[in-house]
Scaffold this active site. Structure first.
Site, mmCIF file in Angstrom:
data_model
loop_
_atom_site.group_PDB
_atom_site.id
_atom_site.type_symbol
_atom_site.label_atom_id
_atom_site.label_comp_id
_atom_site.label_asym_id
_atom_site.label_seq_id
_atom_site.Cartn_x
_atom_site.Cartn_y
_atom_site.Cartn_z
ATOM 1 C CG HIS A 53 63.443 6.930 40.474
ATOM 2 N ND1 HIS A 53 63.360 5.907 39.549
ATOM 3 C CD2 HIS A 53 62.176 7.396 40.624
ATOM 4 C CE1 HIS A 53 62.100 5.768 39.173
ATOM 5 N NE2 HIS A 53 61.359 6.666 39.802
ATOM 6 C CG HIS A 90 58.378 10.610 37.769
ATOM 7 N ND1 HIS A 90 59.752 10.593 37.670
ATOM 8 C CD2 HIS A 90 58.043 9.470 38.417
ATOM 9 C CE1 HIS A 90 60.216 9.490 38.225
ATOM 10 N NE2 HIS A 90 59.207 8.787 38.694
ATOM 11 C CG ASP A 91 58.346 9.430 41.790
ATOM 12 O OD1 ASP A 91 57.175 9.096 41.513
ATOM 13 O OD2 ASP A 91 59.339 8.690 41.630
ATOM 14 C CD GLU A 118 52.226 8.832 44.620
ATOM 15 O OE1 GLU A 118 51.365 9.516 44.042
ATOM 16 O OE2 GLU A 118 51.971 7.796 45.244
ATOM 17 C CG ASP A 119 57.259 9.810 46.379
ATOM 18 O OD1 ASP A 119 56.168 9.247 46.607
ATOM 19 O OD2 ASP A 119 58.137 9.331 45.650
ATOM 20 C CG ASP A 144 58.391 5.682 37.378
ATOM 21 O OD1 ASP A 144 59.463 5.690 37.996
ATOM 22 O OD2 ASP A 144 57.272 5.658 37.923
HETATM 23 MN MN MN Z 1 59.149 7.004 39.948
#
Ligand code: MN
Length: 753
Positions: free
Chosen positions: A68, A93-94, A97-98, A160
């Site tokens: 992704h 980018h994630d 967040e993740d 995204d």
């Molecule tokens: Mn994403």
């Protein structure tokens, strides 16, 4: 764009690894082909970092998660045209967040710029994918505009979203609707606004496909059905144009402009027309190659001229976007002519460069930079253009703004709660605004705030992007001065309501205090004490008085209360002032009476003015109200009464010059005196809470002087006070003035002449 069922591929770990490597190399090679500086090393590091961070995680479709971010990086690089900073941020980018990594880790490894972008992406991810997504959609849209500070956050977010839309098929249907709706509502208009037309169209079609699968299918089929007829009309129409352009020696492509499925549907819906009517209104686009930028314009007009030689021109539909480009950078020459079948056909004429910019927005400019370009400076000028559009929508920009009906909320800021929720506030909003907007209780107990983890007062003015935490205390109470710290209507209303509630409590307390104080009095007496207090302290209502007492702004002590309880007694001058002698007799007659005082009037001697209680052998003149201590002169009237004037009184002057024979020298008897003389005093100064109370306290309590009348007026921060006091002599008045002048805020105190 159908997604393949990943799990059905049944790849071995080695095959999967190779697939990932291939995907990344695709991104890297695309980047190397661009005109950006070749910062390969940092991109490779970002990839390795992200790959490791997402290790073992898979998407719903079953594919490794890292695919992704790689796909997003590819869109960012190849479809939007951004450089290494954005590619790195897209790959990462994630991560925050993740995974367990924090923004600080990104900053340490990749520097501040990339970390800031990743942080921005993390911040908006919660709001948009969280439960409150739809409620936040409007906020989010504004946020994107506000965050133009680093537009790369928005652009990467766009990439995204595009990838998520392309792979939406593997999501749960309920989630599909949500994401599709949001995309149509926010992302597509935003893509349009940013000049990312190709992305906009794809997002719209993808959303439409998930939201209205039936209509999508029908329109798609109809397009395919009408394909052959359309091709025929198109060939007929373009044949003579091709001939002309070939003769001009141009290198060009000519295409029927394909309307997107979504835009056809949209037109059918909004104009209430059948498919055939929408689809028959077609357009043709001519894109020519051009070596020299300087020739673009003249070639456009040459083509224009060639077409109008063949077809009849619509007189009012020529659009010259070359001389005056649209605010979003769009340049082209449009004309509308009558086609062979009698329908109007729009023809768009563009150079290759114009076309690239039209399809890919400002990002396409990179393609035309000579040598290696610097992402930072390129972005800066792009940003400036977009910011300018946002700030000053000029006529040119209006059609651009119209389509999406976005207003600019320049007067608004966006802040985050610690949970990542967004809040839109007017510019200059404070921590207290946030507190009250969240909850009345939070507002009423707010003692401070934490803005970006730093402690700030409740009056702190917030900036867009601030993260705000509200700190409260059980014991905190709202105060009236807080009204200066809130600017949102909601906060103001809530604060006022809590102030009213608080005020009511204080008033009740004040009423209780007062009731206890006047406990011994008769009801009517208690009532009159309250009225007197209101007059004394200049309150317009009982509630104001209760509030002042309840909040300790006015304190009432025994002495004051006692003096108020007293009925107007024999102290009041005009009521008790006895005539000297009872009858109206001449001085001789008076001498015959038993009134020794009168008899003894000897104008050659000094007449002694007796001032003991009740014993008064004279009458004070009402014109100048002399009091013991004043220099005075007596006048014997027709009735033999001695009228006492101040020496410098105007009336006395007249008497002196006209009735010299009636004058009698006077002096005050030197004896302890009762406070029986009226003196009027003016006090001026700077108004402040409690000054009246201090004034009264000083005079009535400290100096034990009786106040008979009091008038006070406050205006623009100043007060003017006039009070009548009963005193024994002028010396007391002088002392009184001196004492009063010592009170803070009093600027002058003097007896009225
Ligand atoms: Mn994403």
């Amino acid at each position: 764009m159908e997604t393949t069922d990943y799990s059905s591929l049944n790849l071995s770990p080695e095959q999967e690894d190779r697939m990932i490597e291939d995907a990344f190399n695709d991104v890297l090679n695309g980047y190397l082909r661009s005109n950006h500086r070749k910062k390969v090393e940092i991109i490779k590091r970002a990839y390795a970092f992200a790959k490791d961070a997402h290790k073992g995680i898979r998407r719903r479709s079953g594919e490794p998660y890292i695919l992704h971010p790689i796909a997003v990086a590819k869109i960012v690089s190849q479809e939007i045209g951004l450089g290494s900073t954005s590619i790195c941020a897209a790959l990462l980018h994630d991560v925050v967040e993740d995974t367990e990594y924090r923004v600080e880790d990104i900053e340490m490894n990749f520097g501040k710029k990339i970390a800031t972008i990743v942080d921005g992406l993390t911040k908006i991810s919660g709001g948009i994918f969280g439960d409150k997504a739809s409620a936040q959609a409007e906020n989010f849209r504004k946020l994107l505009l506000t965050m133009a500070e680093d537009i790369r956050v928005i652009l990467i977010k766009m990439a995204d979203r595009l990838h998520n839309m392309r792979t939406l098929g593997s999501m749960l249907p309920s989630k599909q609707y949500k994401i599709a709706g949001e995309t149509l509502y926010i992302y597509a208009p935003l893509a349009h606004r940013l000049g990312l037309f190709a992305i906009k169209t794809e997002l719209e079609d993808l959303s439409f496909k998930y939201e209205h699968p039936e209509q999508y299918k029908i329109i798609k089929e109809k397009i395919e059905e009408s394909e052959s007829r359309r091709k025929m009309v198109y060939d007929d129409f373009t044949a003579p144009i091709r001939e002309k352009l070939d003769a001009m020696g141009l290198k060009y492509t000519i295409n029927a402009r394909v309307k997107s499925i979504y835009s056809i549907w949209n037109k059918m819906e909004t104009k209430h027309v059948p498919f055939e009517e929408v689809y028959d209104l077609y357009a043709v686009r001519i894109v020519f190659d051009c070596e020299e930028d300087a020739n673009e314009k003249s070639i456009c007009w040459n083509i224009y001229s060639a077409i109008t030689d063949i077809y009849k021109l619509h007189p009012t539909r020529t659009r010259d976007w070359i001389s005056t480009p649209k605010a979003n950078g769009y340049r082209a020459l449009h004309l509308t002519v009558m086609g062979t079948d009698g329908n109007w056909v729009e023809v768009q004429i563009r150079s290759r460069k114009m076309d690239d910019i039209a399809e890919r927005g400002f990002a396409a400019h990179w393609k035309y930079k000579i040598g290696e370009s610097d992402e930072e400076s390129e972005l800066e000028s792009w940003l400036k253009t977009i910011t300018d559009i946002l700030k000053n929508p000029e006529p040119n920009a209006i059609d651009f703004l119209d389509t999406i009906k976005l207003n600019l909320f320049a007067m608004e800021i966006i802040v985050f709660t610690p949970k990542g929720d967004l809040m839109t506030l007017p510019k200059n909003a404070t921590v207290l605004d946030v507190a009250y907007n969240l909850h009345t209780e939070l507002g009423s107990h707010c003692i401070a705030g934490k803005v970006n983890h730093r402690l700030v007062p409740i009056s702190y003015r917030l900036q867009s992007g601030d993260q705000v935490e509200v700190l409260t205390s059980e014991t905190q109470k709202p105060s009236a001065e807080w009204l200066n710290f809130v600017i949102t209507a909601k906060a103001k209303t809530r604060l006022e309501a809590s102030l009213r509630k608080e005020r009511k409590k204080i008033m009740e307390k004040g009423e209780h205090i007062l009731a206890r104080l006047v406990d011994g009095c008769k009801p009517e007496e208690a009532d009159s004490v309250t009225n007197k207090l209101m007059t004394l302290f200049h309150f317009l209502s009982r509630d104001d008085l209760y509030f002042a007492i309840g909040s300790d702004k006015v304190s009432i002590n025994e002495g004051l209360l006692k003096s108020l309880c007293k009925k107007p007694g024999p102290g009041i001058l005009y009521k008790i002032l006895p005539f000297v002698g009872k009858g109206k007799k001449s001085s001789e007659q008076a001498a015959d009476t038993n009134n020794k005082e009168k008899k003894e009037i000897d104008r050659k001697k000094i007449y002694v003015l007796r001032t003991e209680n009740g014993v008064k052998n004279y009458q004070v003149a009402s014109c100048c109200n002399p009091i013991p201590g004043d220099d005075v002169i007596g006048y014997v009237d027709d009735n033999g009464n001695v009228i006492v004037h101040k020496m410098d009184c105007d009336t006395a002057m007249r008497i002196k010059s006209n009735f010299g024979n009636r004058l009698v020298a006077t002096k005050w008897e030197e004896s302890p005196l009762a406070n029986t003389f009226l003196a009027s005093i003016d006090v001026n100064g700077i108004d402040r809470m409690g000054i009246l109370q201090e004034l009264i306290h000083e005079i009535s309590i400290n100096m034990a002087i009786n106040i008979r009348k009091l008038n006070i007026e406050a205006k623009e921060g100043l007060f003017v006070c006039n009070l009548d006091v009963r005193v024994a002599d002028a010396g007391i008045v002088e002392r009184l003035c001196k004492q009063v002048k010592k009170i803070k805020g009093v600027t002058s105190a003097a007896r009225v002449k």
